[in-house]
Design a protein around this motif. Structure first.
Motif, mmCIF file in Angstrom:
data_model
loop_
_atom_site.group_PDB
_atom_site.id
_atom_site.type_symbol
_atom_site.label_atom_id
_atom_site.label_comp_id
_atom_site.label_asym_id
_atom_site.label_seq_id
_atom_site.Cartn_x
_atom_site.Cartn_y
_atom_site.Cartn_z
ATOM 1 N N CYS A 247 33.238 37.460 50.490
ATOM 2 C CA CYS A 247 34.233 36.799 49.652
ATOM 3 C C CYS A 247 35.318 36.130 50.516
ATOM 4 C CB CYS A 247 34.875 37.826 48.726
ATOM 5 S SG CYS A 247 36.155 37.116 47.670
ATOM 6 N N CYS B 167 33.813 36.402 42.266
ATOM 7 C CA CYS B 167 33.903 37.757 42.817
ATOM 8 C C CYS B 167 34.313 38.754 41.739
ATOM 9 C CB CYS B 167 34.910 37.759 43.965
ATOM 10 S SG CYS B 167 35.012 39.349 44.815
ATOM 11 N N HIS C 181 35.989 41.385 42.286
ATOM 12 C CA HIS C 181 37.275 42.004 42.630
ATOM 13 C C HIS C 181 38.434 41.214 42.038
ATOM 14 C CE1 HIS C 181 40.703 42.751 45.567
ATOM 15 N NE2 HIS C 181 40.484 43.940 45.008
ATOM 16 N N ALA C 182 38.364 39.884 42.131
ATOM 17 C CA ALA C 182 39.399 39.034 41.552
ATOM 18 C C ALA C 182 38.742 37.719 41.151
ATOM 19 C CB ALA C 182 40.557 38.856 42.518
ATOM 20 N N GLU C 183 39.409 36.608 41.375
ATOM 21 C CA GLU C 183 38.896 35.350 40.848
ATOM 22 C C GLU C 183 38.451 34.374 41.925
ATOM 23 O OE1 GLU C 183 38.397 34.357 37.603
ATOM 24 O OE2 GLU C 183 38.731 36.469 37.140
ATOM 25 N N ALA C 184 37.986 34.852 43.046
ATOM 26 C CA ALA C 184 37.567 33.948 44.119
ATOM 27 C C ALA C 184 36.151 33.442 43.884
ATOM 28 C CB ALA C 184 37.627 34.678 45.453
ATOM 29 N N PRO D 31 37.261 45.170 49.648
ATOM 30 C CA PRO D 31 37.649 45.941 48.471
ATOM 31 C C PRO D 31 36.711 45.774 47.278
ATOM 32 C CG PRO D 31 38.936 43.941 48.558
ATOM 33 C CD PRO D 31 38.065 43.949 49.792
ATOM 34 N N LEU E 47 38.399 35.518 49.727
ATOM 35 C CA LEU E 47 39.788 35.897 49.462
ATOM 36 C C LEU E 47 40.208 37.178 50.182
ATOM 37 C CD1 LEU E 47 42.276 34.972 48.001
ATOM 38 C CD2 LEU E 47 41.486 36.151 45.944
ATOM 39 N N HIS E 48 39.455 38.264 49.998
ATOM 40 C CA HIS E 48 39.828 39.536 50.627
ATOM 41 C C HIS E 48 38.727 40.100 51.512
ATOM 42 C CE1 HIS E 48 42.081 39.539 46.652
ATOM 43 N NE2 HIS E 48 43.025 39.401 47.569
ATOM 44 N N GLY E 49 37.632 39.379 51.657
ATOM 45 C CA GLY E 49 36.572 39.826 52.556
ATOM 46 C C GLY E 49 35.606 40.834 51.967
ATOM 47 N N GLY E 50 35.651 41.049 50.660
ATOM 48 C CA GLY E 50 34.668 41.936 50.026
ATOM 49 C C GLY E 50 33.264 41.400 50.268
HETATM 50 S S1 FES Z 1 38.560 38.445 45.334
HETATM 51 FE FE1 FES Z 1 36.725 38.928 46.394
HETATM 52 S S2 FES Z 1 37.252 40.680 47.579
HETATM 53 FE FE2 FES Z 1 39.064 40.205 46.498
#
Ligand code: FES
Length: 111
Positions: A65, A46, A48-51, A83, A67-70
């Protein structure tokens, strides 16, 4: 000159519509998604971060995603849900003799 090299990753028969599978290609994590709109290959991490996107959900042509639903559109990698803001890298894909082949593209676009 186009020097991209396609590499076989998964038999199409092993990836039913609605499913996705992670694989490694040239040291990069790729996720291959089979949707009603076709088969697409994207970066598996992802933006946004490391998912790992392959641990999320595939809903139609939207990859969510874990982790945070992006959310991302698998057809072009663009972020469609917060996000997440930056697109996922998309890779050229073709199907030859029933085998899904992917040619790694550039890393995800960063502004
Ligand atoms: S890691 Fe994918 S939306 Fe935050």
């Amino acid at each position: 000159m186009n020097t991209r090299q396609f590499e076989a990753v998964i038999p199409l028969a092993h990836l039913p519509e609605g499913r996705m599978q992670a694989c490694m290609l040239d040291g990069r994590e790729i996720v291959v998604c089979h949707t009603r709109a076709g088969v697409f290959a994207l970066d598996n991490v992802c933006t946004h971060a490391e998912a790992r996107m392959s641990e999320g959900r595939l809903r139609g042509t939207t990859l969510v995603c874990p982790l945070h639903g992006g959310a991302f559109d698998v057809r072009d990698g663009r972020a469609t849900g917060a996000p997440a803001e930056l697109p996922l890298g998309v890779h050229a894909l073709r199907i030859v003799g029933g085998m899904i082949e992917v040619a790694p593209g550039p890393q995800a676009v960063r502004p």
